[in-house]
Design a protein around this motif. Structure first.
Motif, PDB file in Angstrom:
ATOM      1  N   MET A  54      39.773  32.669  54.199  1.00 13.48           N
ATOM      2  CA  MET A  54      38.454  32.919  53.629  1.00 13.48           C
ATOM      3  C   MET A  54      37.841  31.577  53.271  1.00 13.48           C
ATOM      4  O   MET A  54      38.504  30.734  52.693  1.00 13.48           O
ATOM      5  CB  MET A  54      38.543  33.801  52.382  1.00 13.48           C
ATOM      6  CG  MET A  54      38.945  35.217  52.679  1.00 13.48           C
ATOM      7  SD  MET A  54      38.757  36.445  51.342  1.00 13.48           S
ATOM      8  CE  MET A  54      39.110  35.602  49.849  1.00 13.48           C
TER       9      MET A  54
ATOM     10  N   SER B 190      35.623  48.339  47.930  1.00  9.18           N
ATOM     11  CA  SER B 190      35.457  47.742  46.609  1.00  9.18           C
ATOM     12  C   SER B 190      36.713  48.101  45.841  1.00  9.18           C
ATOM     13  O   SER B 190      36.972  49.272  45.583  1.00  9.18           O
ATOM     14  CB  SER B 190      34.224  48.307  45.909  1.00  9.18           C
ATOM     15  OG  SER B 190      34.140  47.793  44.600  1.00  9.18           O
TER      16      SER B 190
ATOM     17  N   ASP C  38      44.029  37.008  47.448  1.00 11.24           N
ATOM     18  CA  ASP C  38      43.152  36.879  48.612  1.00 11.24           C
ATOM     19  C   ASP C  38      43.888  37.321  49.868  1.00 11.24           C
ATOM     20  O   ASP C  38      43.314  37.941  50.752  1.00 11.24           O
ATOM     21  CB  ASP C  38      42.683  35.427  48.773  1.00 11.24           C
ATOM     22  CG  ASP C  38      41.722  34.990  47.668  1.00 11.24           C
ATOM     23  OD1 ASP C  38      41.279  35.837  46.870  1.00 11.24           O
ATOM     24  OD2 ASP C  38      41.419  33.787  47.623  1.00 11.24           O
TER      25      ASP C  38
ATOM     26  N   CYS D 233      43.700  40.981  50.494  1.00  9.97           N
ATOM     27  CA  CYS D 233      42.362  41.332  50.972  1.00  9.97           C
ATOM     28  C   CYS D 233      42.223  40.949  52.448  1.00  9.97           C
ATOM     29  O   CYS D 233      41.704  41.722  53.255  1.00  9.97           O
ATOM     30  CB  CYS D 233      41.310  40.634  50.113  1.00  9.97           C
ATOM     31  SG  CYS D 233      39.605  41.100  50.501  1.00  9.97           S
TER      32      CYS D 233
ATOM     33  N   MET E  88      41.361  43.213  55.876  1.00  9.90           N
ATOM     34  CA  MET E  88      40.281  42.912  56.825  1.00  9.90           C
ATOM     35  C   MET E  88      40.832  42.728  58.241  1.00  9.90           C
ATOM     36  O   MET E  88      40.167  43.072  59.216  1.00  9.90           O
ATOM     37  CB  MET E  88      39.500  41.676  56.379  1.00  9.90           C
ATOM     38  CG  MET E  88      38.652  41.931  55.140  1.00  9.90           C
ATOM     39  SD  MET E  88      37.635  40.521  54.658  1.00  9.90           S
ATOM     40  CE  MET E  88      38.844  39.380  54.019  1.00  9.90           C
TER      41      MET E  88
ATOM     42  N   TYR F 224      32.116  33.699  46.060  1.00 12.05           N
ATOM     43  CA  TYR F 224      31.648  34.347  47.285  1.00 12.05           C
ATOM     44  C   TYR F 224      32.340  33.714  48.481  1.00 12.05           C
ATOM     45  O   TYR F 224      32.541  32.502  48.520  1.00 12.05           O
ATOM     46  CB  TYR F 224      30.125  34.221  47.387  1.00 12.05           C
ATOM     47  CG  TYR F 224      29.462  34.849  46.188  1.00 12.05           C
ATOM     48  CD1 TYR F 224      29.205  36.211  46.156  1.00 12.05           C
ATOM     49  CD2 TYR F 224      29.161  34.098  45.058  1.00 12.05           C
ATOM     50  CE1 TYR F 224      28.642  36.808  45.042  1.00 12.05           C
ATOM     51  CE2 TYR F 224      28.597  34.676  43.937  1.00 12.05           C
ATOM     52  CZ  TYR F 224      28.339  36.038  43.930  1.00 12.05           C
ATOM     53  OH  TYR F 224      27.803  36.627  42.825  1.00 12.05           O
TER      54      TYR F 224
ATOM     55  N   PHE G 259      32.983  39.197  57.783  1.00 12.70           N
ATOM     56  CA  PHE G 259      32.934  39.853  56.480  1.00 12.70           C
ATOM     57  C   PHE G 259      32.340  38.921  55.434  1.00 12.70           C
ATOM     58  O   PHE G 259      32.475  37.699  55.522  1.00 12.70           O
ATOM     59  CB  PHE G 259      34.351  40.228  56.013  1.00 12.70           C
ATOM     60  CG  PHE G 259      35.054  41.191  56.911  1.00 12.70           C
ATOM     61  CD1 PHE G 259      34.958  42.559  56.712  1.00 12.70           C
ATOM     62  CD2 PHE G 259      35.838  40.730  57.962  1.00 12.70           C
ATOM     63  CE1 PHE G 259      35.624  43.445  57.550  1.00 12.70           C
ATOM     64  CE2 PHE G 259      36.503  41.609  58.805  1.00 12.70           C
ATOM     65  CZ  PHE G 259      36.391  42.966  58.598  1.00 12.70           C
TER      66      PHE G 259
ATOM     67  N   ILE H 254      32.430  38.592  51.140  1.00 17.66           N
ATOM     68  CA  ILE H 254      33.235  39.073  50.028  1.00 17.66           C
ATOM     69  C   ILE H 254      32.696  38.501  48.726  1.00 17.66           C
ATOM     70  O   ILE H 254      32.440  37.305  48.620  1.00 17.66           O
ATOM     71  CB  ILE H 254      34.715  38.646  50.174  1.00 17.66           C
ATOM     72  CG1 ILE H 254      35.293  39.149  51.498  1.00 17.66           C
ATOM     73  CG2 ILE H 254      35.553  39.144  48.995  1.00 17.66           C
ATOM     74  CD1 ILE H 254      35.382  38.106  52.567  1.00 17.66           C
TER      75      ILE H 254
ATOM     76  N   ARG I 234      34.151  38.154  45.034  1.00 20.85           N
ATOM     77  CA  ARG I 234      35.373  38.312  44.229  1.00 20.85           C
ATOM     78  C   ARG I 234      35.022  38.048  42.772  1.00 20.85           C
ATOM     79  O   ARG I 234      34.455  37.011  42.445  1.00 20.85           O
ATOM     80  CB  ARG I 234      36.448  37.332  44.697  1.00 20.85           C
ATOM     81  CG  ARG I 234      37.768  37.524  43.931  1.00 20.85           C
ATOM     82  CD  ARG I 234      38.813  36.536  44.358  1.00 20.85           C
ATOM     83  NE  ARG I 234      38.492  35.226  43.801  1.00 20.85           N
ATOM     84  CZ  ARG I 234      38.995  34.084  44.238  1.00 20.85           C
ATOM     85  NH1 ARG I 234      39.815  34.061  45.269  1.00 20.85           N
ATOM     86  NH2 ARG I 234      38.668  32.942  43.672  1.00 20.85           N
TER      87      ARG I 234
ATOM     88  N   TYR J 295      37.434  42.841  44.497  1.00 24.65           N
ATOM     89  CA  TYR J 295      36.810  42.380  45.733  1.00 24.65           C
ATOM     90  C   TYR J 295      35.825  43.440  46.216  1.00 24.65           C
ATOM     91  O   TYR J 295      36.181  44.618  46.307  1.00 24.65           O
ATOM     92  CB  TYR J 295      37.859  42.172  46.828  1.00 24.65           C
ATOM     93  CG  TYR J 295      38.836  41.065  46.547  1.00 24.65           C
ATOM     94  CD1 TYR J 295      38.711  39.829  47.166  1.00 24.65           C
ATOM     95  CD2 TYR J 295      39.905  41.252  45.684  1.00 24.65           C
ATOM     96  CE1 TYR J 295      39.618  38.812  46.933  1.00 24.65           C
ATOM     97  CE2 TYR J 295      40.817  40.242  45.437  1.00 24.65           C
ATOM     98  CZ  TYR J 295      40.661  39.024  46.061  1.00 24.65           C
ATOM     99  OH  TYR J 295      41.567  38.017  45.821  1.00 24.65           O
TER     100      TYR J 295
ATOM    101  N   VAL K 160      33.781  44.072  49.616  1.00 24.56           N
ATOM    102  CA  VAL K 160      33.823  43.560  50.979  1.00 24.56           C
ATOM    103  C   VAL K 160      32.759  44.252  51.828  1.00 24.56           C
ATOM    104  O   VAL K 160      32.693  45.478  51.878  1.00 24.56           O
ATOM    105  CB  VAL K 160      35.210  43.789  51.615  1.00 24.56           C
ATOM    106  CG1 VAL K 160      35.259  43.237  53.038  1.00 24.56           C
ATOM    107  CG2 VAL K 160      36.307  43.151  50.753  1.00 24.56           C
TER     108      VAL K 160
END
Length: 116
Positions: free
Chosen positions: A1, A23, A29, A32, A36, A77, A88, A90, A92, A107, A109
């Motif tokens: 990310m 959500s 991370d 998450c 994804m 962000y 995506f 995100i 956070r 998060y 997303v």
């Protein structure tokens, strides 16, 4: 990310059709990112939405939902493109829970719908 600015986050949401993916609270991370990575295609019939209003502390989507930027917690962000080429965005939010004495990460997303 890759971390991006709040301005970049809002501009990207505002200039593209997006799909709310999730959500929720994740431990990290990496958790998450793993979620994804499991998305391999964009369903053509999933409802896409656009931003209809931009304000300093929230935005409104075409389906009437809104994303607030002034809730409790520290916001960061991110942008992420998975190995299948799906992009995506995100938000956070880290919130310290006094009762549990630990930080929780929430998060939100969004998938950027490229093409149709």
């Amino acid at each position: 990310m890759t971390q991006i600015t709040k301005k970049e986050f809002i501009e990207t949401l505002s200039n593209n059709e997006t799909i709310l993916v999730d959500s929720g609270f994740y431990y990290s991370d990496g958790t998450c990112i793993n979620a994804m990575e499991r998305i391999i295609t964009i369903n053509k019939i999933v409802k896409r939405r656009t931003v209809t209003e931009e304000h300093s502390n929230y935005i409104v989507f075409s389906d009437g939902s809104r994303l607030d930027f002034n809730q409790v917690g520290t916001k960061k962000y991110f942008s992420y493109t998975n190995t299948h080429g799906i992009h995506f965005l995100i938000q956070r939010t880290e919130v310290y829970d006094d009762f549990d004495e630990k930080i929780y990460k929430n998060y939100i997303v969004y998938m950027v719908a490229q093409g149709g």
